[in-house]
Design a protein around this motif. Sequence first.
Motif, PDB file in Angstrom:
ATOM      1  N   GLU A  14       0.832  -1.209   0.000  1.00  0.00           N
ATOM      2  CA  GLU A  14       0.000   0.000   0.000  1.00  0.00           C
ATOM      3  C   GLU A  14       0.867   1.259   0.000  1.00  0.00           C
ATOM      4  OE1 GLU A  14      -3.076   0.007  -0.568  1.00  0.00           O
ATOM      5  OE2 GLU A  14      -3.641  -2.061  -0.143  1.00  0.00           O
ATOM      6  N   ALA A  15       1.961   1.238   0.760  1.00  0.00           N
ATOM      7  CA  ALA A  15       2.850   2.398   0.806  1.00  0.00           C
ATOM      8  C   ALA A  15       3.472   2.661  -0.559  1.00  0.00           C
ATOM      9  CB  ALA A  15       3.931   2.192   1.860  1.00  0.00           C
ATOM     10  N   LEU A  16       3.910   1.617  -1.240  1.00  0.00           N
ATOM     11  CA  LEU A  16       4.496   1.794  -2.570  1.00  0.00           C
ATOM     12  C   LEU A  16       3.467   2.310  -3.569  1.00  0.00           C
ATOM     13  CD1 LEU A  16       6.822  -1.321  -2.890  1.00  0.00           C
ATOM     14  CD2 LEU A  16       7.509   1.076  -2.792  1.00  0.00           C
ATOM     15  N   ASN A  17       2.254   1.781  -3.510  1.00  0.00           N
ATOM     16  CA  ASN A  17       1.199   2.254  -4.415  1.00  0.00           C
ATOM     17  C   ASN A  17       0.902   3.732  -4.184  1.00  0.00           C
ATOM     18  OD1 ASN A  17       0.896  -0.237  -5.644  1.00  0.00           O
ATOM     19  ND2 ASN A  17      -0.761  -0.868  -4.293  1.00  0.00           N
ATOM     20  N   LEU A  18       0.817   4.131  -2.922  1.00  0.00           N
ATOM     21  CA  LEU A  18       0.530   5.532  -2.618  1.00  0.00           C
ATOM     22  C   LEU A  18       1.703   6.440  -2.962  1.00  0.00           C
ATOM     23  CD1 LEU A  18      -1.456   5.171   0.697  1.00  0.00           C
ATOM     24  CD2 LEU A  18      -2.309   6.056  -1.471  1.00  0.00           C
ATOM     25  N   ARG A  19       2.918   5.976  -2.750  1.00  0.00           N
ATOM     26  CA  ARG A  19       4.090   6.773  -3.131  1.00  0.00           C
ATOM     27  C   ARG A  19       4.120   6.987  -4.645  1.00  0.00           C
ATOM     28  NH1 ARG A  19       5.947   9.587   0.872  1.00  0.00           N
ATOM     29  NH2 ARG A  19       6.257   8.372   2.736  1.00  0.00           N
ATOM     30  N   ALA A  20       3.804   5.929  -5.398  1.00  0.00           N
ATOM     31  CA  ALA A  20       3.761   6.068  -6.858  1.00  0.00           C
ATOM     32  C   ALA A  20       2.665   7.047  -7.277  1.00  0.00           C
ATOM     33  CB  ALA A  20       3.536   4.706  -7.508  1.00  0.00           C
ATOM     34  N   MET A 101       7.910  25.921  -7.675  1.00  0.00           N
ATOM     35  CA  MET A 101       8.843  24.901  -8.143  1.00  0.00           C
ATOM     36  C   MET A 101       9.785  24.397  -7.050  1.00  0.00           C
ATOM     37  SD  MET A 101       8.198  23.817 -11.066  1.00  0.00           S
ATOM     38  CE  MET A 101       9.700  22.998 -11.540  1.00  0.00           C
ATOM     39  N   ASP A 102      10.267  25.270  -6.189  1.00  0.00           N
ATOM     40  CA  ASP A 102      11.164  24.813  -5.119  1.00  0.00           C
ATOM     41  C   ASP A 102      10.455  23.843  -4.193  1.00  0.00           C
ATOM     42  OD1 ASP A 102      13.225  26.332  -6.123  1.00  0.00           O
ATOM     43  OD2 ASP A 102      12.825  28.043  -4.810  1.00  0.00           O
ATOM     44  N   VAL A 103       9.233  24.164  -3.824  1.00  0.00           N
ATOM     45  CA  VAL A 103       8.450  23.291  -2.939  1.00  0.00           C
ATOM     46  C   VAL A 103       8.169  21.964  -3.636  1.00  0.00           C
ATOM     47  CG1 VAL A 103       6.221  23.034  -1.776  1.00  0.00           C
ATOM     48  CG2 VAL A 103       7.411  25.227  -1.697  1.00  0.00           C
ATOM     49  N   GLU A 104       7.789  22.023  -4.901  1.00  0.00           N
ATOM     50  CA  GLU A 104       7.468  20.800  -5.647  1.00  0.00           C
ATOM     51  C   GLU A 104       8.698  19.913  -5.805  1.00  0.00           C
ATOM     52  OE1 GLU A 104       4.396  19.934  -6.329  1.00  0.00           O
ATOM     53  OE2 GLU A 104       3.658  21.860  -5.637  1.00  0.00           O
ATOM     54  N   ARG A 105       9.843  20.508  -6.104  1.00  0.00           N
ATOM     55  CA  ARG A 105      11.072  19.725  -6.258  1.00  0.00           C
ATOM     56  C   ARG A 105      11.455  19.032  -4.956  1.00  0.00           C
ATOM     57  NH1 ARG A 105      13.802  24.463  -8.836  1.00  0.00           N
ATOM     58  NH2 ARG A 105      12.985  24.438 -10.941  1.00  0.00           N
ATOM     59  N   VAL A 106      11.336  19.742  -3.848  1.00  0.00           N
ATOM     60  CA  VAL A 106      11.674  19.144  -2.551  1.00  0.00           C
ATOM     61  C   VAL A 106      10.718  18.000  -2.231  1.00  0.00           C
ATOM     62  CG1 VAL A 106      11.697  19.578  -0.063  1.00  0.00           C
ATOM     63  CG2 VAL A 106      12.808  21.182  -1.613  1.00  0.00           C
ATOM     64  N   LYS A 107       9.428  18.203  -2.432  1.00  0.00           N
ATOM     65  CA  LYS A 107       8.448  17.147  -2.150  1.00  0.00           C
ATOM     66  C   LYS A 107       8.651  15.956  -3.096  1.00  0.00           C
ATOM     67  CE  LYS A 107       4.885  19.964  -0.028  1.00  0.00           C
ATOM     68  NZ  LYS A 107       4.990  19.371   1.302  1.00  0.00           N
ATOM     69  N   PHE A 108       8.968  16.234  -4.356  1.00  0.00           N
ATOM     70  CA  PHE A 108       9.208  15.179  -5.334  1.00  0.00           C
ATOM     71  C   PHE A 108      10.430  14.346  -4.935  1.00  0.00           C
ATOM     72  CE2 PHE A 108      10.676  13.334  -9.298  1.00  0.00           C
ATOM     73  CZ  PHE A 108       9.503  12.938  -9.913  1.00  0.00           C
ATOM     74  N   ALA A 109      11.531  15.018  -4.580  1.00  0.00           N
ATOM     75  CA  ALA A 109      12.752  14.309  -4.182  1.00  0.00           C
ATOM     76  C   ALA A 109      12.541  13.532  -2.884  1.00  0.00           C
ATOM     77  CB  ALA A 109      13.901  15.303  -4.023  1.00  0.00           C
ATOM     78  N   ASP A 110      11.841  14.134  -1.922  1.00  0.00           N
ATOM     79  CA  ASP A 110      11.564  13.457  -0.655  1.00  0.00           C
ATOM     80  C   ASP A 110      10.717  12.211  -0.891  1.00  0.00           C
ATOM     81  OD1 ASP A 110      11.443  13.386   2.347  1.00  0.00           O
ATOM     82  OD2 ASP A 110       9.289  13.589   1.906  1.00  0.00           O
ATOM     83  N   ASN A 111       9.700  12.316  -1.725  1.00  0.00           N
ATOM     84  CA  ASN A 111       8.842  11.177  -2.006  1.00  0.00           C
ATOM     85  C   ASN A 111       9.616  10.085  -2.744  1.00  0.00           C
ATOM     86  OD1 ASN A 111       6.070  10.131  -1.831  1.00  0.00           O
ATOM     87  ND2 ASN A 111       6.190  10.169  -4.062  1.00  0.00           N
ATOM     88  N   ALA A 112      10.478  10.473  -3.683  1.00  0.00           N
ATOM     89  CA  ALA A 112      11.283   9.490  -4.411  1.00  0.00           C
ATOM     90  C   ALA A 112      12.239   8.757  -3.463  1.00  0.00           C
ATOM     91  CB  ALA A 112      12.060  10.172  -5.523  1.00  0.00           C
ATOM     92  N   ARG A 114      11.825   8.291  -0.221  1.00  0.00           N
ATOM     93  CA  ARG A 114      11.030   7.409   0.631  1.00  0.00           C
ATOM     94  C   ARG A 114      10.543   6.176  -0.139  1.00  0.00           C
ATOM     95  NH1 ARG A 114       9.424   9.997   5.565  1.00  0.00           N
ATOM     96  NH2 ARG A 114      10.113  12.163   5.560  1.00  0.00           N
ATOM     97  N   TYR A 115      10.237   6.345  -1.421  1.00  0.00           N
ATOM     98  CA  TYR A 115       9.857   5.215  -2.266  1.00  0.00           C
ATOM     99  C   TYR A 115      11.012   4.216  -2.342  1.00  0.00           C
ATOM    100  CZ  TYR A 115       7.957   2.684  -6.286  1.00  0.00           C
ATOM    101  OH  TYR A 115       7.473   1.717  -7.114  1.00  0.00           O
ATOM    102  N   GLU A 116      12.224   4.716  -2.598  1.00  0.00           N
ATOM    103  CA  GLU A 116      13.404   3.852  -2.664  1.00  0.00           C
ATOM    104  C   GLU A 116      13.664   3.159  -1.327  1.00  0.00           C
ATOM    105  OE1 GLU A 116      15.389   2.959  -5.200  1.00  0.00           O
ATOM    106  OE2 GLU A 116      14.133   4.078  -6.594  1.00  0.00           O
ATOM    107  N   ALA A 117      13.500   3.891  -0.230  1.00  0.00           N
ATOM    108  CA  ALA A 117      13.696   3.294   1.093  1.00  0.00           C
ATOM    109  C   ALA A 117      12.676   2.191   1.348  1.00  0.00           C
ATOM    110  CB  ALA A 117      13.596   4.371   2.173  1.00  0.00           C
ATOM    111  N   ASN A 118      11.446   2.434   0.940  1.00  0.00           N
ATOM    112  CA  ASN A 118      10.404   1.426   1.113  1.00  0.00           C
ATOM    113  C   ASN A 118      10.715   0.184   0.284  1.00  0.00           C
ATOM    114  OD1 ASN A 118       8.074   0.219   1.930  1.00  0.00           O
ATOM    115  ND2 ASN A 118       6.737   1.853   1.285  1.00  0.00           N
ATOM    116  N   LEU A 119      11.222   0.376  -0.938  1.00  0.00           N
ATOM    117  CA  LEU A 119      11.621  -0.760  -1.768  1.00  0.00           C
ATOM    118  C   LEU A 119      12.754  -1.550  -1.125  1.00  0.00           C
ATOM    119  CD1 LEU A 119      11.590   0.492  -5.461  1.00  0.00           C
ATOM    120  CD2 LEU A 119      10.213  -1.325  -4.470  1.00  0.00           C
TER     121      LEU A 119
END
Length: 135
Positions: A14-20, A101-112, A114-119
């Motif tokens: 579920e975490a991976l699906n939501l991260r994606a 854009m700065d906020v979006e880039r930070v959230k995008f990188a943070d989510n990516a 966390r996705y890798e960590a979850n994997l």
Amino acid sequence: MIDKLDSSLRFHQEALNLRARRQEVLSANIAHADTPGYKARDFDFNSALTQAVERGRSSQSLAMTGTTARHLAGQAHAAGATDLMYRTPNQSSLDGNTVEMDVERVKFADNAMRYEANLTVLSARIKGMLTAIQS
């Protein structure tokens, strides 16, 4: 046995699906950074994950209809749509676009990240299970 494996891995699934899904939302925000009037969207990951895990534990499943007796019986869980919310910008723009854009880039990188960590955690759990089975 399969039920225990499924419940053991459900959280990570579920975490991976939501991260994606969140990556898709954030990338849409980035893609529309120059679109006048576009409103940045996002969702609360923690509450969405809690709802998804609880939904998986409940008996809210959809019965699948087979057209012949040779079809395997199956059940599908009702897909819950994540509630997208509009983000309030820190600094408003003249054209009504709320993408920062700065906020979006930070959230995008943070989510990516966390996705890798979850994997990585999921891969370690599966390797641990395989080791236990082979012993």
